[in-house]
Structure formats: C-alpha cells, structure tokens
Design a protein around this motif. Structure first.
Motif, mmCIF file in Angstrom:
data_model
loop_
_atom_site.group_PDB
_atom_site.id
_atom_site.type_symbol
_atom_site.label_atom_id
_atom_site.label_comp_id
_atom_site.label_asym_id
_atom_site.label_seq_id
_atom_site.Cartn_x
_atom_site.Cartn_y
_atom_site.Cartn_z
ATOM 1 N N THR A 115 -1.597 -1.243 8.317
ATOM 2 C CA THR A 115 -2.536 -0.941 9.398
ATOM 3 C C THR A 115 -3.031 -2.208 10.088
ATOM 4 O O THR A 115 -3.332 -2.195 11.280
ATOM 5 N N LYS A 116 -3.120 -3.295 9.348
ATOM 6 C CA LYS A 116 -3.704 -4.513 9.921
ATOM 7 C C LYS A 116 -2.667 -5.348 10.657
ATOM 8 O O LYS A 116 -1.459 -5.199 10.442
ATOM 9 N N THR A 117 -3.153 -6.219 11.510
ATOM 10 C CA THR A 117 -2.298 -7.180 12.195
ATOM 11 C C THR A 117 -2.871 -8.569 11.946
ATOM 12 O O THR A 117 -4.066 -8.787 12.133
ATOM 13 N N PHE A 118 -2.022 -9.484 11.490
ATOM 14 C CA PHE A 118 -2.454 -10.852 11.217
ATOM 15 C C PHE A 118 -1.842 -11.801 12.244
ATOM 16 O O PHE A 118 -0.766 -11.542 12.790
ATOM 17 N N LEU A 133 -7.936 4.749 10.457
ATOM 18 C CA LEU A 133 -7.819 3.353 10.064
ATOM 19 C C LEU A 133 -8.071 3.104 8.599
ATOM 20 O O LEU A 133 -7.464 2.233 8.011
ATOM 21 N N GLY A 134 -8.976 3.842 7.984
ATOM 22 C CA GLY A 134 -9.311 3.559 6.592
ATOM 23 C C GLY A 134 -8.340 4.145 5.597
ATOM 24 O O GLY A 134 -8.424 3.844 4.426
ATOM 25 N N LEU A 135 -7.403 4.971 6.059
ATOM 26 C CA LEU A 135 -6.632 5.749 5.092
ATOM 27 C C LEU A 135 -5.683 4.900 4.283
ATOM 28 O O LEU A 135 -5.394 5.209 3.141
ATOM 29 N N GLU A 136 -5.197 3.825 4.870
ATOM 30 C CA GLU A 136 -4.236 3.007 4.138
ATOM 31 C C GLU A 136 -4.826 2.490 2.838
ATOM 32 O O GLU A 136 -4.121 2.260 1.871
ATOM 33 N N HIS A 137 -6.128 2.333 2.813
ATOM 34 C CA HIS A 137 -6.747 1.651 1.689
ATOM 35 C C HIS A 137 -7.037 2.546 0.513
ATOM 36 O O HIS A 137 -7.459 2.079 -0.522
ATOM 37 N N ASN A 138 -6.795 3.842 0.685
ATOM 38 C CA ASN A 138 -7.008 4.765 -0.427
ATOM 39 C C ASN A 138 -8.433 4.687 -0.961
ATOM 40 O O ASN A 138 -8.691 4.822 -2.142
ATOM 41 N N HIS A 139 -9.371 4.358 -0.092
ATOM 42 C CA HIS A 139 -10.787 4.294 -0.464
ATOM 43 C C HIS A 139 -11.573 5.215 0.454
ATOM 44 O O HIS A 139 -12.602 4.842 0.982
ATOM 45 N N SER A 140 -11.065 6.405 0.733
ATOM 46 C CA SER A 140 -11.700 7.230 1.749
ATOM 47 C C SER A 140 -13.114 7.641 1.368
ATOM 48 O O SER A 140 -13.945 7.889 2.199
ATOM 49 N N SER A 173 0.871 -1.178 0.000
ATOM 50 C CA SER A 173 0.000 0.000 0.000
ATOM 51 C C SER A 173 0.905 1.223 0.000
ATOM 52 O O SER A 173 2.110 1.116 0.256
ATOM 53 N N GLY A 174 0.317 2.379 -0.284
ATOM 54 C CA GLY A 174 1.121 3.588 -0.354
ATOM 55 C C GLY A 174 1.839 3.904 0.945
ATOM 56 O O GLY A 174 3.029 4.231 0.950
ATOM 57 N N ASP A 175 1.133 3.790 2.055
ATOM 58 C CA ASP A 175 1.777 4.150 3.326
ATOM 59 C C ASP A 175 2.814 3.117 3.742
ATOM 60 O O ASP A 175 3.803 3.451 4.400
ATOM 61 N N MET A 176 2.630 1.858 3.336
ATOM 62 C CA MET A 176 3.657 0.842 3.610
ATOM 63 C C MET A 176 4.931 1.135 2.820
ATOM 64 O O MET A 176 6.043 0.948 3.318
ATOM 65 N N VAL A 177 4.785 1.617 1.574
ATOM 66 C CA VAL A 177 5.956 1.971 0.765
ATOM 67 C C VAL A 177 6.745 3.086 1.451
ATOM 68 O O VAL A 177 7.967 2.990 1.625
ATOM 69 N N LYS A 183 5.881 2.852 10.834
ATOM 70 C CA LYS A 183 4.487 3.129 10.460
ATOM 71 C C LYS A 183 4.400 4.589 10.042
ATOM 72 O O LYS A 183 4.809 5.486 10.777
ATOM 73 N N PHE A 184 3.888 4.809 8.834
ATOM 74 C CA PHE A 184 3.713 6.160 8.320
ATOM 75 C C PHE A 184 2.226 6.455 8.235
ATOM 76 O O PHE A 184 1.448 5.628 7.770
ATOM 77 N N ASP A 185 1.820 7.636 8.696
ATOM 78 C CA ASP A 185 0.412 8.020 8.670
ATOM 79 C C ASP A 185 0.238 9.407 8.089
ATOM 80 O O ASP A 185 1.008 10.324 8.384
ATOM 81 N N VAL A 186 -0.803 9.549 7.276
ATOM 82 C CA VAL A 186 -1.297 10.863 6.872
ATOM 83 C C VAL A 186 -2.529 11.117 7.730
ATOM 84 O O VAL A 186 -3.502 10.373 7.672
ATOM 85 N N ILE A 187 -2.472 12.151 8.550
ATOM 86 C CA ILE A 187 -3.575 12.473 9.447
ATOM 87 C C ILE A 187 -4.272 13.706 8.895
ATOM 88 O O ILE A 187 -3.684 14.788 8.831
#
Length: 294
Positions: A276-279, A109-116, A13-17, A60-64
């Motif tokens: 964002t997720k934990t498995f 939480l939803g931001l990682e998915h780029n589906h805001s 995902s973008g934030d993981m990159v 962990k990178f976040d756009v707030i």
C-alpha cells in the motif's frame, strides 16, 4: 522440486503475497471461487490489477469490505495516521489497473496491516476457535487447510503470549478481521494451486519507527510481528515504516523451510506484489520467484 522463494527486500504482508502470486501466474478467479466455501463472501469484494511502484509493474490485491463493515474504516484510519502521506501517493497510482473502484482505496488503506481493530461485537471480529471451525467446515483440500491452520495458529500463539491468554481464549479482533482471513487462506489456495513443493525466503526486514494501534503507540516491529519472527533472520534497514505485518511474517515463518539468499534454481516465473505504501527510493513490492530446485 518446485520451489517458491519470497524475496522480501521491502517486507511482506498478506496482500503483497497474494498480489505477487497472481503476478507470477496464479489464477485469482479460482481462488475467489474456493474462498466462497467459507460462506463469508457477503462481507467482502476482491480486486486485483496492475500498478506501477517506482518503475516496477506489479499486481495490487485488495480486500474491500462491504457496507456492513463501515465501522472498520474508522479504525483503519486511526491506525494509519502516520502513513497518510505515503498512502496518498500509492492511491494516486492505483487507477492504472483499469478497475472502476479506485475511489475505494481511500477506505482500504489500513487493511494491508491486518490491524483493522474492529470492535469486539463486530462481525469482522472472530475468535481463534471460530476461524479454525470455519476452515475445517469449508472442505478445502488437505494442503490448503493445513497451511491455513498452521499460519493462524502461529499468529494466535503470538497474540496469546503478548496478551497473556491461552490459545483458545485469543480473540482475533486484529487478525480475525475479514481481510486477514482472506489473505491467509487465499495465499494457501494459490500456493497449492501453483503446485509448490517447498518454500524458501530471504531474511525479513521489519522496518522501524512507530505505529498507532488500538492499544496506543507501539514500536515497529509490532509485538505480535516480533514474536512471530522468533527464530527467523530479521534484516535491518533504515525505513521508518512497518514493512512486515503479522500476517506476512506468519506466512513466511510457517511456510519457509529455509531463510537465506536465492537458492540455485531454474527460474520459471517471477511475480511482484504491490504494498500500500510508496517509498521515495525503492519500490514497495514483494518479489516471488518460482522455479525448479534440485
């Protein structure tokens, strides 16, 4: 040749990159300064810090989004219903990076998915044309501008194909959200900053199951993600979750000249970017490996 390899064993995902590139030694402060050229910095704050994912220390990178973007949070939550359980775990770990904003993560939480999925009249919603104009007017260097434009074009064409629209009519109420603009251009800035001359990637696992987006319940990979990954090797696994987002898929699809196992290289730096997720059974991180290839 200085090569960057995306090791996408848990998707991309973008934030993981961005997290992985920072973890590998890129300078996020310089990236933050460069991003100000977009004249959007009133709309967001950036944070980054160390978290532990299943035993691996990662960044962990976040756009707030700022208070102007409160509406976005409602849309993020509706998209994220199926993931709320796993997010509660990752939220609990995020305190380890020492920033004082850990309370923000529940809104993020939803931001990682780029589906805001912000409403069409919302400031976080932009057309493809507006994004291109913003990049062209920002006076980034040529490499950053070209990478950013190519990634947005890839996503815009995929969205247009799915919705039956020409590129100039594509309205980025998903990818045009501020967090995705930052993820894509920020990744381009860091890759340029690191002096990367070539990019390679593993096959991309997409995950499985279903996601809730504004059009309803969709299969994983989401239609845009699958369209973006045409011609890219997809890896299968049993994880019932969205592992590759449209933004992450487009970064890999556009930048990687080759998909396969790790090329012969002298490794110089390694970075882990947290999702964002934990498995339960594996760390939800993206690994980047930077080194010299022949």
């Amino acid at each position: 040749m200085r090569t960057l390899y995306f090791d996408c064993f848990s998707g991309i995902s973008g934030d993981m990159v961005i997290g992985a590139l920072i973890d590998a030694g890129a300078d996020p402060v310089q990236m933050e300064e460069e991003l100000k050229k977009l004249n959007m910095d009133e709309e967001y704050n950036l944070s980054w810090g160390k978290v532990v994912k299943n035993g691996i220390t990662s960044t962990k990178f976040d756009v707030i989004l700022t208070s102007k973007s409160d509406q976005t949070h409602e849309h993020s939550h509706s998209h994220e219903q199926e993931h709320s359980h796993s997010h509660s775990h990752s939220h609990g770990q995020d305190h380890s990076h020492g920033h004082s904003h850990s309370h923000v993560h529940e809104h993020n939480l939803g931001l990682e998915h780029n589906h805001s999925h912000v409403p069409h009249n919302h400031h976080g919603s932009r057309t493809y044309k507006q994004i291109v104009e913003a990049i062209n007017e920002a006076n980034f260097n040529e490499s950053v501008a070209n990478m950013s434009l190519a990634i947005f074009k890839k996503i815009g064409e995929a969205e247009g194909h799915i919705h039956g629209l020409p590129l100039e009519k594509v309205h980025f109420h998903e990818v045009g959200a501020v967090d995705s603009i930052i993820d894509i251009i920020g990744a381009a800035i860091l890759i340029d900053q690191l002096g990367i001359e070539s990019v390679q990637s593993s096959a991309i696992p997409t995950g499985s199951g279903h996601i809730h987006i504004d059009h309803g319940i969709y299969p994983v990979p989401a239609p845009a993600t699958l369209e973006i990954l045409k011609g890219v090797p997809i890896a299968s696994n049993d994880i019932r979750s969205e592992l590759a987002t449209p933004t992450g898929a487009a970064i890999a699809a556009v930048l990687a000249g080759n998909f396969g196992s790790l090329p012969p290289m002298t490794v110089e730096s390694i970075g882990y970017g947290a999702g964002t997720k934990t498995f339960e059974n594996h760390p939800n991180v993206l690994r980047v490996i930077i080194g010299a290839t022949k």
